[in-house]
Design a protein around this motif. Structure first.
Motif, PDB file in Angstrom:
ATOM      1  N   LEU A  12       0.867  -1.179   0.000  1.00 54.28           N
ATOM      2  CA  LEU A  12       0.000   0.000   0.000  1.00 54.28           C
ATOM      3  C   LEU A  12       0.898   1.222   0.000  1.00 54.28           C
ATOM      4  O   LEU A  12       1.586   1.503   0.985  1.00 54.28           O
ATOM      5  CB  LEU A  12      -0.903  -0.005   1.234  1.00 54.28           C
ATOM      6  CG  LEU A  12      -2.220  -0.773   1.134  1.00 54.28           C
ATOM      7  CD1 LEU A  12      -2.873  -0.868   2.499  1.00 54.28           C
ATOM      8  CD2 LEU A  12      -3.164  -0.104   0.136  1.00 54.28           C
ATOM      9  N   LEU A  13       0.895   1.945  -1.118  1.00 53.45           N
ATOM     10  CA  LEU A  13       1.810   3.060  -1.302  1.00 53.45           C
ATOM     11  C   LEU A  13       1.062   4.282  -1.802  1.00 53.45           C
ATOM     12  O   LEU A  13       0.000   4.181  -2.419  1.00 53.45           O
ATOM     13  CB  LEU A  13       2.904   2.700  -2.314  1.00 53.45           C
ATOM     14  CG  LEU A  13       3.722   1.438  -2.042  1.00 53.45           C
ATOM     15  CD1 LEU A  13       4.684   1.197  -3.192  1.00 53.45           C
ATOM     16  CD2 LEU A  13       4.486   1.562  -0.727  1.00 53.45           C
ATOM     17  N   SER A  14       1.641   5.443  -1.561  1.00 49.15           N
ATOM     18  CA  SER A  14       1.116   6.668  -2.136  1.00 49.15           C
ATOM     19  C   SER A  14       1.606   6.757  -3.573  1.00 49.15           C
ATOM     20  O   SER A  14       2.802   6.630  -3.843  1.00 49.15           O
ATOM     21  CB  SER A  14       1.596   7.878  -1.322  1.00 49.15           C
ATOM     22  OG  SER A  14       1.068   9.074  -1.842  1.00 49.15           O
ATOM     23  N   THR A  15       0.685   6.935  -4.499  1.00 52.55           N
ATOM     24  CA  THR A  15       1.016   6.920  -5.921  1.00 52.55           C
ATOM     25  C   THR A  15       0.596   8.241  -6.582  1.00 52.55           C
ATOM     26  O   THR A  15      -0.109   9.041  -5.968  1.00 52.55           O
ATOM     27  CB  THR A  15       0.290   5.735  -6.601  1.00 52.55           C
ATOM     28  OG1 THR A  15      -1.109   5.775  -6.256  1.00 52.55           O
ATOM     29  CG2 THR A  15       0.868   4.412  -6.129  1.00 52.55           C
ATOM     30  N   PRO A  16       1.045   8.492  -7.823  1.00 57.86           N
ATOM     31  CA  PRO A  16       1.787   7.615  -8.732  1.00 57.86           C
ATOM     32  C   PRO A  16       3.269   7.525  -8.398  1.00 57.86           C
ATOM     33  O   PRO A  16       3.845   8.461  -7.839  1.00 57.86           O
ATOM     34  CB  PRO A  16       1.577   8.264 -10.099  1.00 57.86           C
ATOM     35  CG  PRO A  16       1.392   9.719  -9.786  1.00 57.86           C
ATOM     36  CD  PRO A  16       0.651   9.769  -8.474  1.00 57.86           C
ATOM     37  N   LEU A  17       3.865   6.386  -8.769  1.00 59.64           N
ATOM     38  CA  LEU A  17       5.283   6.138  -8.494  1.00 59.64           C
ATOM     39  C   LEU A  17       6.171   6.429  -9.695  1.00 59.64           C
ATOM     40  O   LEU A  17       7.369   6.591  -9.545  1.00 59.64           O
ATOM     41  CB  LEU A  17       5.482   4.672  -8.088  1.00 59.64           C
ATOM     42  CG  LEU A  17       4.757   4.203  -6.830  1.00 59.64           C
ATOM     43  CD1 LEU A  17       4.910   2.697  -6.671  1.00 59.64           C
ATOM     44  CD2 LEU A  17       5.294   4.932  -5.607  1.00 59.64           C
ATOM     45  N   LYS A  18       5.584   6.415 -10.883  1.00 63.23           N
ATOM     46  CA  LYS A  18       6.341   6.593 -12.130  1.00 63.23           C
ATOM     47  C   LYS A  18       7.395   5.496 -12.284  1.00 63.23           C
ATOM     48  O   LYS A  18       8.542   5.753 -12.637  1.00 63.23           O
ATOM     49  CB  LYS A  18       6.990   7.980 -12.184  1.00 63.23           C
ATOM     50  CG  LYS A  18       5.972   9.115 -12.161  1.00 63.23           C
ATOM     51  CD  LYS A  18       6.652  10.482 -12.211  1.00 63.23           C
ATOM     52  CE  LYS A  18       5.619  11.600 -12.169  1.00 63.23           C
ATOM     53  NZ  LYS A  18       6.244  12.939 -12.202  1.00 63.23           N
ATOM     54  N   PRO A  32      -5.674  24.803  -4.303  1.00 64.01           N
ATOM     55  CA  PRO A  32      -6.490  23.601  -4.462  1.00 64.01           C
ATOM     56  C   PRO A  32      -6.563  22.801  -3.165  1.00 64.01           C
ATOM     57  O   PRO A  32      -5.821  23.072  -2.222  1.00 64.01           O
ATOM     58  CB  PRO A  32      -5.727  22.824  -5.538  1.00 64.01           C
ATOM     59  CG  PRO A  32      -4.304  23.175  -5.268  1.00 64.01           C
ATOM     60  CD  PRO A  32      -4.310  24.621  -4.843  1.00 64.01           C
ATOM     61  N   GLU A  33      -7.446  21.804  -3.156  1.00 65.68           N
ATOM     62  CA  GLU A  33      -7.588  20.928  -2.003  1.00 65.68           C
ATOM     63  C   GLU A  33      -6.597  19.771  -2.143  1.00 65.68           C
ATOM     64  O   GLU A  33      -6.746  18.936  -3.028  1.00 65.68           O
ATOM     65  CB  GLU A  33      -9.024  20.390  -1.953  1.00 65.68           C
ATOM     66  CG  GLU A  33      -9.333  19.552  -0.757  1.00 65.68           C
ATOM     67  CD  GLU A  33     -10.785  19.097  -0.758  1.00 65.68           C
ATOM     68  OE1 GLU A  33     -11.556  19.534   0.110  1.00 65.68           O
ATOM     69  OE2 GLU A  33     -11.155  18.309  -1.670  1.00 65.68           O
ATOM     70  N   PRO A  34      -5.577  19.706  -1.302  1.00 66.82           N
ATOM     71  CA  PRO A  34      -4.555  18.663  -1.455  1.00 66.82           C
ATOM     72  C   PRO A  34      -5.103  17.278  -1.116  1.00 66.82           C
ATOM     73  O   PRO A  34      -5.785  17.095  -0.113  1.00 66.82           O
ATOM     74  CB  PRO A  34      -3.467  19.086  -0.468  1.00 66.82           C
ATOM     75  CG  PRO A  34      -4.182  19.896   0.562  1.00 66.82           C
ATOM     76  CD  PRO A  34      -5.290  20.603  -0.168  1.00 66.82           C
ATOM     77  N   THR A  35      -4.784  16.306  -1.959  1.00 68.58           N
ATOM     78  CA  THR A  35      -5.254  14.934  -1.791  1.00 68.58           C
ATOM     79  C   THR A  35      -4.160  13.971  -2.224  1.00 68.58           C
ATOM     80  O   THR A  35      -3.408  14.252  -3.149  1.00 68.58           O
ATOM     81  CB  THR A  35      -6.505  14.687  -2.668  1.00 68.58           C
ATOM     82  OG1 THR A  35      -7.513  15.634  -2.334  1.00 68.58           O
ATOM     83  CG2 THR A  35      -7.066  13.282  -2.448  1.00 68.58           C
ATOM     84  N   ARG A  36      -4.095  12.849  -1.534  1.00 64.26           N
ATOM     85  CA  ARG A  36      -3.150  11.812  -1.976  1.00 64.26           C
ATOM     86  C   ARG A  36      -3.903  10.565  -2.418  1.00 64.26           C
ATOM     87  O   ARG A  36      -4.952  10.223  -1.891  1.00 64.26           O
ATOM     88  CB  ARG A  36      -2.148  11.460  -0.875  1.00 64.26           C
ATOM     89  CG  ARG A  36      -2.714  10.717   0.325  1.00 64.26           C
ATOM     90  CD  ARG A  36      -1.585  10.204   1.197  1.00 64.26           C
ATOM     91  NE  ARG A  36      -2.064   9.674   2.474  1.00 64.26           N
ATOM     92  CZ  ARG A  36      -1.283   9.101   3.383  1.00 64.26           C
ATOM     93  NH1 ARG A  36       0.011   8.994   3.168  1.00 64.26           N
ATOM     94  NH2 ARG A  36      -1.791   8.643   4.521  1.00 64.26           N
ATOM     95  N   GLU A  37      -3.330   9.886  -3.407  1.00 62.48           N
ATOM     96  CA  GLU A  37      -3.861   8.624  -3.913  1.00 62.48           C
ATOM     97  C   GLU A  37      -3.086   7.497  -3.245  1.00 62.48           C
ATOM     98  O   GLU A  37      -1.852   7.500  -3.229  1.00 62.48           O
ATOM     99  CB  GLU A  37      -3.681   8.567  -5.425  1.00 62.48           C
ATOM    100  CG  GLU A  37      -4.098   7.261  -6.083  1.00 62.48           C
ATOM    101  CD  GLU A  37      -3.753   7.245  -7.556  1.00 62.48           C
ATOM    102  OE1 GLU A  37      -4.649   7.502  -8.382  1.00 62.48           O
ATOM    103  OE2 GLU A  37      -2.563   6.991  -7.888  1.00 62.48           O
ATOM    104  N   VAL A  38      -3.800   6.519  -2.680  1.00 59.20           N
ATOM    105  CA  VAL A  38      -3.166   5.357  -2.071  1.00 59.20           C
ATOM    106  C   VAL A  38      -3.569   4.123  -2.871  1.00 59.20           C
ATOM    107  O   VAL A  38      -4.756   3.880  -3.092  1.00 59.20           O
ATOM    108  CB  VAL A  38      -3.566   5.192  -0.596  1.00 59.20           C
ATOM    109  CG1 VAL A  38      -2.940   3.926  -0.004  1.00 59.20           C
ATOM    110  CG2 VAL A  38      -3.134   6.417   0.209  1.00 59.20           C
TER     111      VAL A  38
END
Length: 308
Positions: free
Chosen positions: A145-151, A261-267
């Motif tokens: 389970l990682l914060s993405t994108p990883l490229k 903007p509203e900061p958000t992370r993708e997991v």
């Protein structure tokens, strides 16, 4: 060369002792030692430095063992492909989780897995993104389970949820007079961030859009530590939404939404592109869904099963 020999050298590399490696493989020490020597003779190179304690790898041996792990991973994948759906829900899954996700996911995840999938053994490793991506590539863990994108073109990312960030302030801070905070208003020089190497640190500095001259001073090892530092020293920090639930009522009252903007992370669940245990991937994704708020779940995951 046999798969058994590859299993033996991987075990010896792991345990550093012939006795423990033999026990793990279910064979006698002379058998394991003899099979490894035969493999070294066949390859015409020395894999292990037997003069070191614990036994270590030679430079050439490191490459051999690394490739052996990948080969055994593929063999395991092939075996998994012929298992029935029922069997796919049993066995072991090796999961990696980054520190800024682990406190919010792992307690509930263990509970869900133990109660709903009693034949599934969940083994979890907590580490930073760079460590976990390397272990996935080397087939040392199954997924993370990682914060993405990883490229990273070698890995497949399956978004699971999206999490907002909140600003956290100390008592008496002028920003507490506002219902929400404009992102450009945040005083970057007063920001406390995680140590170098945490992906959350990079995300926070990125969406703040500015570099602080004091950023190298304002560092801590965990989000909980950041909160305590702010309480005692002032300034502010930025925390993920799921950490808000761990705060005291007084601390929750000192969080503010960030906008424009509203900061958000993708997991995401991240696997190798050749990963085939589709059922286990869906089990993990479904289990995480039970833990996080429904509004955070990726819309595709609500409608469709994961197909590899």
């Amino acid at each position: 060369m046999t798969l058994q020999q590859l299993e033996y050298i991987v075990a010896l590399e792991k345990y550093g002792q012939f006795v423990k490696a033999a026990e793990a493989c279910g064979v006698t020490q002379p058998t394991l030692s003899s099979m490894i020597q035969k493999l070294e003779t066949e390859l015409n190179l020395q894999i292990f430095d037997r003069n070191s304690h614990p036994i270590g790898l030679t430079a050439a041996g490191e490459n051999v063992v690394r490739q052996a792990k990948v080969i055994l991973f593929h063999v395991n994948q092939l075996e998994e492909m012929v298992l029935s759906e029922r069997q796919m829900e049993s066995g072991e899954v090796r999961l990696g989780v980054i520190p800024t996700v682990a406190p919010y996911i792992l307690p509930g995840l263990f509970k869900v897995i133990h109660s709903q999938y009693p034949n599934l053994v969940l083994r979890v490793m907590e580490a930073r993104t760079s460590v976990l991506t390397e272990k996935i590539e080397r087939a040392e863990i199954d997924m993370a389970l990682l914060s993405t994108p990883l490229k990273n073109n070698n890995l497949l990312e399956i978004p699971v949820y999206y999490e907002k960030f909140f600003a956290y302030f100390p008592t008496g801070n002028p920003f507490l007079e506002k219902e929400q905070v404009q992102i450009h208003e945040l005083p970057i020089d007063d920001l406390w961030v995680l140590q170098e190497g945490h992906c959350l640190r990079n995300q926070v500095l990125s969406f703040c859009g500015r570099q602080s001259k004091k950023a190298s001073v304002y560092e801590a090892g965990s989000i909980e530590t950041l909160v305590r530092i702010v309480d005692e020293n002032g300034g502010f920090t930025v925390i993920p939404a799921m950490h808000v639930g761990l705060l005291s009522p007084d601390q929750k009252a000192r969080t503010r939404s960030i906008v424009n903007p509203e900061p958000t992370r993708e997991v995401s669940l991240v696997v190798r592109f050749d990963y085939v245990r589709e059922r286990l991937l869906n089990i993990l994704a479904a289990s995480v869904r039970e833990i996080i708020p429904d509004e955070m779940v990726d819309s595709r995951l609500k409608k469709f099963a994961i197909k590899l």
